[in-house]
Design a protein around this motif. Structure first.
Motif, PDB file in Angstrom:
ATOM      1  N   HIS A   7       0.858  -1.198   0.000  1.00  0.00           N
ATOM      2  CA  HIS A   7       0.000   0.000   0.000  1.00  0.00           C
ATOM      3  C   HIS A   7       0.891   1.245   0.000  1.00  0.00           C
ATOM      4  O   HIS A   7       1.342   1.702   1.043  1.00  0.00           O
ATOM      5  CB  HIS A   7      -0.919  -0.022   1.223  1.00  0.00           C
ATOM      6  N   HIS A   9       1.736   5.205  -2.055  1.00  0.00           N
ATOM      7  CA  HIS A   9       1.278   6.288  -2.942  1.00  0.00           C
ATOM      8  C   HIS A   9       2.474   7.090  -3.454  1.00  0.00           C
ATOM      9  O   HIS A   9       3.495   7.184  -2.767  1.00  0.00           O
ATOM     10  CB  HIS A   9       0.322   7.217  -2.187  1.00  0.00           C
ATOM     11  N   GLU A  64      -6.110   2.290  -5.752  1.00  0.00           N
ATOM     12  CA  GLU A  64      -7.008   2.374  -4.593  1.00  0.00           C
ATOM     13  C   GLU A  64      -8.233   3.177  -5.019  1.00  0.00           C
ATOM     14  O   GLU A  64      -8.124   4.352  -5.354  1.00  0.00           O
ATOM     15  CB  GLU A  64      -6.300   3.052  -3.409  1.00  0.00           C
TER      16      GLU A  64
END
Ligand code: ZN
Ligand code: ZN
Length: 281
Positions: A7, A9, A64
């Motif tokens: 996860h 970004h 996401e």
């Protein structure tokens, strides 16, 4: 033992790292595999894949998506998706458009309050197709209109604050189907932040594949709780730091280390789904 962070970004959504910087951080933390999960985009994936390849790190393409189930906002991670999938690309193109309009509306509200932020300043700073609230916050700080990101959120951007504009959300079932038709797996992100366990059975019904049991903001007890839920509903278990580089405080990469065997289970499930889809066609 090999570890993964599923996860992360980058600048392609609301993180501050370029894909290359993210990968070099992953390398510093000794990660063997990582997934890029920018909000409503897969644009950073080709560069992240190339950087991972040269760093000897396994790359998992992801995204996401923001969705809704029974009136609750939740985030759905898509893993091992085909980033060229036409329907996925056309749908996320629509979400990006909606995000850009949301930025315009937030800035209009700020301007109504005599906060002289220019919408172009936000788009220049964001420099990506999936801009979000953190970009507005950063632009407010950069223009000297707020002294910190926290202040920007507290005064203007948080839910129930004057410049808050709700996000467009598709239903969880639509998000899950969109991910599946692109060959990917759908995983409920950070359930411990949402505290809406009652939505889980409905999402399982809609084809949810997994649940993010390990997350920087999950306590050990929270992780334990979701491990039990994963077991009860036969869901895959994932985990990640949700690192946004420097845009949401300190970089979090390295704070969650998912044992690689969990990644292997994801890959096996994705293969099974593809085989089942091929049979049914
Ligand atoms: Zn999220
Ligand atoms: Zn995230």
């Amino acid at each position: 033992m090999m570890f993964a962070d599923l996860h992360l970004h980058t600048q392609f959504s609301d993180g501050t790292y370029s894909p290359e910087e993210m990968v070099s951080q992953a390398r510093l933390h000794g990660l063997g595999a990582l997934a890029l999960t920018d909000h409503d985009t897969v644009e950073g994936c080709p560069r992240a894949a190339a950087a991972c390849e040269s760093a000897g790190i396994e790359f998992i393409p992801g995204t996401e998506l923001t969705a809704e189930q029974d009136g609750n906002e939740l985030h759905i991670l898509g893993y091992l998706i085909d980033i060229q999938n036409p329907r996925l690309l056309s749908e996320i193109g629509k979400f990006q458009h909606v995000r850009q309009n949301r930025i315009r509306e937030m800035v209009a509200r700020l301007n109504e309050m005599k906060v002289p932020l220019r919408v172009a300043a936000v788009f220049e700073l964001a420099n990506c197709r999936a801009p979000g609230r953190p970009h507005v916050a950063r632009a407010l700080v950069q223009a000297g209109l707020c002294s910190s990101l926290d202040e920007a959120f507290e005064r203007f951007l948080k839910k129930n604050r004057p410049a808050f504009v709700p996000k467009f959300k598709m239903s969880a079932a639509v998000a899950i189907e969109l991910i599946h038709q692109a060959g990917g797996l759908a995983v409920m992100a950070h359930p411990g932040l949402n505290r809406t366990d009652q939505v889980i059975p409905g999402m399982v019904e809609a084809g949810l594949d997994g649940i993010e049991c390990f997350h920087t903001k999950h306590s050990a007890t929270t992780s334990e709780h979701y491990l039990e839920i994963a077991e009860r509903f036969r869901l895959l278990v994932t985990g990640g730091s949700d690192c946004h580089g420097l845009s949401k405080g300190r970089p979090l990469i390295g704070t969650v280390k998912l044992p690689y065997e969990r990644v292997e289970k994801l890959k096996t499930r994705a293969e099974e789904r593809k085989a089942a889809a091929a049979l049914s066609h």
